[in-house]
Design an enzyme around this catalytic site. Structure first.
Site, PDB file in Angstrom:
ATOM      1  N   LYS A 116       2.327  62.114  17.565  1.00 33.29           N
ATOM      2  CA  LYS A 116       0.873  61.872  17.585  1.00 33.29           C
ATOM      3  C   LYS A 116       0.623  60.542  18.249  1.00 33.29           C
ATOM      4  O   LYS A 116       1.441  59.636  18.173  1.00 33.29           O
ATOM      5  CB  LYS A 116       0.319  61.848  16.156  1.00 33.29           C
ATOM      6  CG  LYS A 116      -1.186  61.895  16.062  1.00 33.29           C
ATOM      7  CD  LYS A 116      -1.747  63.277  16.412  1.00 33.29           C
ATOM      8  CE  LYS A 116      -2.233  63.997  15.213  1.00 33.29           C
ATOM      9  NZ  LYS A 116      -2.526  65.377  15.337  1.00 33.29           N
TER      10      LYS A 116
HETATM   11  N1  GLU Z   1      -4.188  67.818  17.450  1.00 36.13           N
HETATM   12  C1  GLU Z   1      -3.910  69.150  16.986  1.00 36.13           C
HETATM   13  C2  GLU Z   1      -3.198  69.104  15.650  1.00 36.13           C
HETATM   14  O1  GLU Z   1      -3.335  68.180  14.892  1.00 36.13           O
HETATM   15  C3  GLU Z   1      -3.200  69.977  18.041  1.00 36.13           C
HETATM   16  C4  GLU Z   1      -1.878  69.443  18.510  1.00 36.13           C
HETATM   17  C5  GLU Z   1      -1.311  70.231  19.692  1.00 36.13           C
HETATM   18  O2  GLU Z   1      -1.893  71.225  20.093  1.00 36.13           O
HETATM   19  O3  GLU Z   1      -0.261  69.811  20.182  1.00 36.13           O
HETATM   20  O4  GLU Z   1      -2.553  70.042  15.266  1.00 36.13           O
END
Ligand code: GLU
Length: 427
Positions: A116
């Protein structure tokens, strides 16, 4: 086990949200019975990149923006996870969210680890030009640490298809050729997947439907409250509305709207499209605060705003029977404990909101294969993945008499542990 982490690095990410993720993990590790080296490895991220981005603002002045990317585990494949633009972004938040991405990907049996990232900024106060320059600078500085086989970013809070298009373009310009598989959640015109935009919200509703089946409730008879009206909550509300369910309240950062007989969701979306938020919508509704919304009497509460919404302070006041976590980390550990005592079930985030990353995986597979699927195919594949994961979690929870969150974490940890044990320690 704290000695497993370099002390200076640990200080940086040892925030309340990281503690929340760690407390959940430690509890699940007791239930999962994995080797000690696996537990040690998983309590801290593999890598954290800390950046300080210089960006020229529209008025000609330079501003500095702190930015982060945390990669929690690469044992199952490239790391995967969103990029958020928010004033609360710090290393601890990214580290916690990266860890949750590891569990989410493992639970859904996607060949990914968790990551993240984010930039500390208030996206609402920035112009499109400023957002573009922040994103391009972030991507350029991150370029050595991301890649289609290494770490694949995606949208998260306050980022969207346009942000991903800028990231894809910046990375591609540096490579000298188009690399659509570097990010997911892109516009379809540059290799994005159909149904990616709707995937997280649709996945939330698939989980809610499945839970209703298991509990022998009829979804159409339930009263639902949805906190958050963006990428996740807004889509979930529409999917529920399309199924004839009664959504009695929704909210965004401007506050909430409540109508006991059910809201007209398409009209609310039209208002947001015109005015940018729910602010000013008064017709046939009662205006309420976000705090009041959480405590409304209803059957199912969908938390699709942000972390830390149900806590020790309000969990005792909730009047729902089931919670679906569309956001990441919306329930604190103390909140969880109180809800469990009160018999309110929680469909945990790493299962419930996994639709987004699952269709991200489909997008990456389509990009790598240069072959694209239609919407029905993607929806069908998503439904299969979500119901397979849902059933595994529900069954473990029933068989072992443990909370759904613990069941989901144990299932995810077992996937990661099997891979760690098979690969062994290098050198
Ligand atoms: N930000 C989204 C999550 O928390 C999607 C992450 C992604 O698609 O890689 O799952």
């Amino acid at each position: 086990m704290a000695e497993a982490v370099h002390p200076a690095m640990q200080l940086e990410w040892d925030t309340p949200l990281y503690q929340q993720a760690l407390t959940q993990l430690d509890h699940a590790l007791e239930l999962a019975e994995v080797p000690d080296f696996v537990a040690k490895r998983l309590r801290a991220p593999e890598r954290a990149v800390i950046l300080n981005l210089p960006v020229k603002m529209d008025d000609g002045a330079y501003s500095m923006f702190p930015a982060y990317r945390v990669q929690h585990s690469s044992v199952l494949g490239p790391t995967k996870g969103g990029v958020r633009y928010d004033l609360a972004v710090d290393l601890g938040e990214c580290a916690a969210l990266a860890m949750w991405m590891t569990w989410k990907c493992a639970l859904l049996r996607l060949p990914y680890g968790g990551a993240k990232g984010g930039v500390r900024c208030n996206a609402r106060d920035l112009s499109l030009g400023e957002l573009s320059r922040i994103t391009r600078r972030f991507t350029a500085e991150l370029a050595p640490f991301i890649g289609p086989e290494l770490d694949i970013p995606a949208p998260d809070m306050a980022t969207n298809e346009q942000t991903m298009a800028w990231m894809m373009d910046t990375y591609s310009m540096q490579k000298g050729y188009a690399v659509p598989e570097i990010v997911t959640g892109k516009p379809v015109s540059i290799g994005g997947s159909l149904f990616r935009h709707e995937a997280t919200g649709a996945g939330v509703v698939m989980c809610v439907e499945r839970a209703c089946e298991r509990l022998e409730w009829t979804l159409a008879e339930q009263r639902l409250v949805v906190q958050g009206f963006g990428n996740v909550g807004g889509i979930a509300a529409t999917e529920l509305h399309d199924r004839g369910s009664r959504v009695i309240a929704v909210s965004d950062i401007s506050g909430g709207v409540f109508a006991p007989e059910g809201l007209d969701i398409p009209t609310l979306h039209a208002h947001v499209a015109e005015h940018g938020s729910l602010e000013g919508f008064e017709r046939g509704v009662e205006r309420i605060t976000n705090e009041t919304l959480l405590e409304l009497e209803c059957d199912i509460l969908v938390l699709a705003a942000r972390e830390d919404q149900v806590t020790g302070a309000n969990a005792g006041n909730l009047r729902c029977k089931l919670i679906a976590e569309g956001a990441n980390g919306p329930t604190s550990n103390e909140g969880d404990r109180i809800l469990a005592e009160r018999g309110i079930r929680v469909l945990p985030d790493i299962l419930t909101n996994a639709g987004g990353v699952t269709v991200s995986y489909f997008e990456w597979v389509q990009d790598l294969g240069r072959l694209f699927w239609d919407r029905d195919e993607i929806r069908r594949r998503l439904a299969d993945k979500m119901s397979d994961a849902f059933d595994r979690v529900w069954n473990v929870s029933e068989e072992r008499g443990i909370l759904l969150r613990d069941a989901a974490l144990v299932a995810a940890i077992h996937e990661v542990s099997a891979a760690l044990e098979a690969r062994g320690l290098y050198p």
